[in-house]
Scaffold this active site. Structure first.
Site, PDB file in Angstrom:
ATOM      1  N   THR A  40     -48.752 -69.645  33.833  1.00  0.00           N
ATOM      2  CA  THR A  40     -48.072 -68.939  34.928  1.00  0.00           C
ATOM      3  C   THR A  40     -47.869 -67.457  34.587  1.00  0.00           C
ATOM      4  OG1 THR A  40     -45.867 -69.485  34.073  1.00  0.00           O
ATOM      5  CG2 THR A  40     -46.786 -70.980  35.722  1.00  0.00           C
TER       6      THR A  40
ATOM      7  N   TYR B   8     -36.361 -81.265  35.644  1.00  0.00           N
ATOM      8  CA  TYR B   8     -36.340 -79.986  34.918  1.00  0.00           C
ATOM      9  C   TYR B   8     -35.017 -79.834  34.167  1.00  0.00           C
ATOM     10  CZ  TYR B   8     -35.829 -74.928  34.276  1.00  0.00           C
ATOM     11  OH  TYR B   8     -35.598 -73.683  33.747  1.00  0.00           O
TER      12      TYR B   8
ATOM     13  N   LYS C 153     -34.583 -79.935  30.040  1.00  0.00           N
ATOM     14  CA  LYS C 153     -33.970 -78.820  29.303  1.00  0.00           C
ATOM     15  C   LYS C 153     -32.773 -79.295  28.466  1.00  0.00           C
ATOM     16  CE  LYS C 153     -36.250 -74.967  30.247  1.00  0.00           C
ATOM     17  NZ  LYS C 153     -36.649 -73.944  29.263  1.00  0.00           N
TER      18      LYS C 153
ATOM     19  N   ASN D  61     -29.319 -67.323  37.466  1.00  0.00           N
ATOM     20  CA  ASN D  61     -30.526 -67.042  38.260  1.00  0.00           C
ATOM     21  C   ASN D  61     -31.056 -65.665  37.893  1.00  0.00           C
ATOM     22  OD1 ASN D  61     -29.346 -69.310  39.792  1.00  0.00           O
ATOM     23  ND2 ASN D  61     -31.042 -68.854  41.169  1.00  0.00           N
TER      24      ASN D  61
ATOM     25  N   GLY E  78     -30.993 -81.452  48.223  1.00  0.00           N
ATOM     26  CA  GLY E  78     -30.772 -81.375  46.767  1.00  0.00           C
ATOM     27  C   GLY E  78     -30.368 -79.988  46.293  1.00  0.00           C
TER      28      GLY E  78
HETATM   29  P1  NAD Z   1     -42.482 -67.890  33.706  1.00  0.00           P
HETATM   30  O1  NAD Z   1     -43.223 -69.015  34.361  1.00  0.00           O
HETATM   31  O2  NAD Z   1     -42.699 -66.509  34.229  1.00  0.00           O
HETATM   32  O3  NAD Z   1     -42.776 -67.882  32.149  1.00  0.00           O
HETATM   33  C1  NAD Z   1     -43.111 -69.024  31.420  1.00  0.00           C
HETATM   34  C2  NAD Z   1     -44.221 -68.655  30.450  1.00  0.00           C
HETATM   35  O4  NAD Z   1     -44.525 -69.811  29.672  1.00  0.00           O
HETATM   36  C3  NAD Z   1     -45.520 -68.243  31.160  1.00  0.00           C
HETATM   37  O5  NAD Z   1     -46.061 -67.089  30.549  1.00  0.00           O
HETATM   38  C4  NAD Z   1     -46.435 -69.442  30.965  1.00  0.00           C
HETATM   39  O6  NAD Z   1     -47.814 -69.088  30.960  1.00  0.00           O
HETATM   40  C5  NAD Z   1     -45.943 -69.999  29.636  1.00  0.00           C
HETATM   41  N1  NAD Z   1     -46.190 -71.435  29.468  1.00  0.00           N
HETATM   42  C6  NAD Z   1     -45.901 -72.425  30.349  1.00  0.00           C
HETATM   43  N2  NAD Z   1     -46.257 -73.621  29.840  1.00  0.00           N
HETATM   44  C7  NAD Z   1     -46.771 -73.383  28.598  1.00  0.00           C
HETATM   45  C8  NAD Z   1     -47.328 -74.195  27.580  1.00  0.00           C
HETATM   46  N3  NAD Z   1     -47.435 -75.522  27.741  1.00  0.00           N
HETATM   47  N4  NAD Z   1     -47.770 -73.618  26.451  1.00  0.00           N
HETATM   48  C9  NAD Z   1     -47.692 -72.266  26.294  1.00  0.00           C
HETATM   49  N5  NAD Z   1     -47.191 -71.442  27.211  1.00  0.00           N
HETATM   50  C10 NAD Z   1     -46.740 -71.987  28.362  1.00  0.00           C
HETATM   51  O7  NAD Z   1     -40.930 -68.295  33.761  1.00  0.00           O
HETATM   52  P2  NAD Z   1     -39.628 -67.415  33.468  1.00  0.00           P
HETATM   53  O8  NAD Z   1     -38.879 -67.316  34.735  1.00  0.00           O
HETATM   54  O9  NAD Z   1     -39.985 -66.187  32.707  1.00  0.00           O
HETATM   55  O10 NAD Z   1     -38.810 -68.425  32.527  1.00  0.00           O
HETATM   56  C11 NAD Z   1     -38.783 -68.286  31.111  1.00  0.00           C
HETATM   57  C12 NAD Z   1     -37.824 -69.317  30.548  1.00  0.00           C
HETATM   58  O11 NAD Z   1     -36.515 -69.106  31.062  1.00  0.00           O
HETATM   59  C13 NAD Z   1     -38.170 -70.766  30.870  1.00  0.00           C
HETATM   60  O12 NAD Z   1     -37.912 -71.545  29.739  1.00  0.00           O
HETATM   61  C14 NAD Z   1     -37.225 -71.118  32.003  1.00  0.00           C
HETATM   62  O13 NAD Z   1     -36.976 -72.497  32.038  1.00  0.00           O
HETATM   63  C15 NAD Z   1     -36.005 -70.316  31.614  1.00  0.00           C
HETATM   64  N6  NAD Z   1     -35.127 -70.001  32.732  1.00  0.00           N
HETATM   65  C16 NAD Z   1     -35.539 -69.175  33.741  1.00  0.00           C
HETATM   66  C17 NAD Z   1     -34.672 -68.864  34.773  1.00  0.00           C
HETATM   67  C18 NAD Z   1     -35.065 -67.946  35.909  1.00  0.00           C
HETATM   68  O14 NAD Z   1     -34.217 -67.692  36.778  1.00  0.00           O
HETATM   69  N7  NAD Z   1     -36.251 -67.413  35.944  1.00  0.00           N
HETATM   70  C19 NAD Z   1     -33.388 -69.423  34.800  1.00  0.00           C
HETATM   71  C20 NAD Z   1     -33.003 -70.272  33.759  1.00  0.00           C
HETATM   72  C21 NAD Z   1     -33.878 -70.531  32.721  1.00  0.00           C
END
Ligand code: NAD
Length: 302
Positions: free
Chosen positions: A35, A138, A142, A167, A264
């Protein structure tokens, strides 16, 4: 210091990579680019899946000081449709990394968790000790990963900090995955389309700007050993409020399209951040107005 950032090509990870590089760290990104696609030219990209044995081998070879684990299946809806895939990335993938970190004597494991671990728990402000009752796979994957991390400390002494984000929004976020309402709005404004709102728009969220999240991750290098912290503003704003601020910034009325509420969906979410402020010596610096302005300016309508 030598840092590994899993998910370092993603929205939040790439911002963290930039911040670490600014501080003079050597940064290695482990990402399968599923992603994410933002590769900083001064960071070293290792294109690998966190579930693959190759990810372990890389950590063994790199021997980093700190591993930031942000790579995840972060799409709540996908987790409902494909719980096995969600668990394979978020639970088994995390386990793969923990085992690698234990063997490589990594000094600290810093994990990106989420307010989704609380599910529908209704409270004016959630604190870190509140019961976790996820309502999506999800959230479940986590919190399960969190438990593995704590047990790796109890059994092997692996030092960690868990950060539960609110968020997150900011420049570079794509209009999918978790917490993407701001990204959806930016996308629609840029394309001259109405802003879609699920329900009446009075649902509230704790919106935190991505740079503040990156700074909390930096603070966790030094502080917060064996702690779990909210990375949030400690106040919430409704989706309608976000629309109002964006209308002001845009300078003209953007049409809004109210749709049926999503089944939900959580009504209100606000995370108390006083523990993070006290222990991590961190506090958010960017107001909603300032954060939305920066996000808007990053992606000005054509
Ligand atoms: P994102 O999708 O932009 O980033 C996730 C990254 O992980 C991407 O670069 C993707 O290519 C990589 N990735 C996914 N699966 C993988 C795998 N199997 N092996 C290697 N790389 C992999 O998401 P984000 O919004 O930047 O989120 C980053 C982290 O923060 C996540 O763990 C997410 O759960 C957590 N988070 C995000 C939010 C939010 O509001 N965006 C809120 C709470 C927690």
């Amino acid at each position: 210091m030598k840092m590994v950032v899993t998910g370092g090509a993603g929205f939040i990870g790439s911002r963290l990579v930039q911040t670490l590089l600014n501080l003079g760290s050597e940064v290695h990104v482990l990402d399968n680019l599923s992603t994410g696609s933002t590769i900083h030219p001064l960071a070293t990209l290792h294109k690998v899946d966190i579930c693959h044995p190759q990810a372990r081998e890389m950590i063994a070879a790199l021997k980093p000081d700190v591993v930031y684990h942000l790579a995840a299946q972060a799409d709540v809806q996908r987790s409902i449709q494909e719980p096995d895939f969600d668990a394979s990335v978020n639970v088994v993938g995390t386990l793969n990394l923990l085992e690698a970190c234990r063997r490589a004597n990594v000094r600290k494991f810093i994990f990106a968790s989420t307010s989704a671990v609380y599910g529908k728990l209704q409270k004016e402000k959630l604190v870190e000790t509140d019961p976790t009752q996820p309502i999506s796979y999800y959230g479940l994957s986590k919190i399960t990963a969190e438990h593995y991390i704590r047990l790796y400390h109890d059994l092997y002494g692996l030092n960690y900090t868990i950060l539960r984000y609110g968020n997150v929004y900011g420049p570079g976020q794509t209009a999918k995955g978790e917490g993407g309402v701001v990204a959806v709005f930016m996308d629609r404004i840029a394309r001259g389309m109405p802003l879609p709102i699920n329900g009446d728009g009075e649902q509230t969220r704790d919106f935190i700007f991505v740079d503040d999240v990156a700074e909390a991750n930096i603070a966790a290098i030094r502080f917060g050993d064996q702690g779990t912290f909210h990375v949030s503003t400690g106040s919430s704003a409704s989706v309608n409020r976000v629309v109002d601020v964006l209308q002001d910034i845009h300078g003209s009325q953007v049409p809004v399209l109210y749709r049926e509420a999503k089944a939900g969906d959580i009504q209100d979410s606000c995370l108390d951040n006083s523990l993070a402020e006290a222990v991590l010596s961190w506090k958010p610096a960017i107001s909603l107005e300032e954060g939305l302005l920066r996000t808007y300016q990053f992606r000005k309508p054509q």
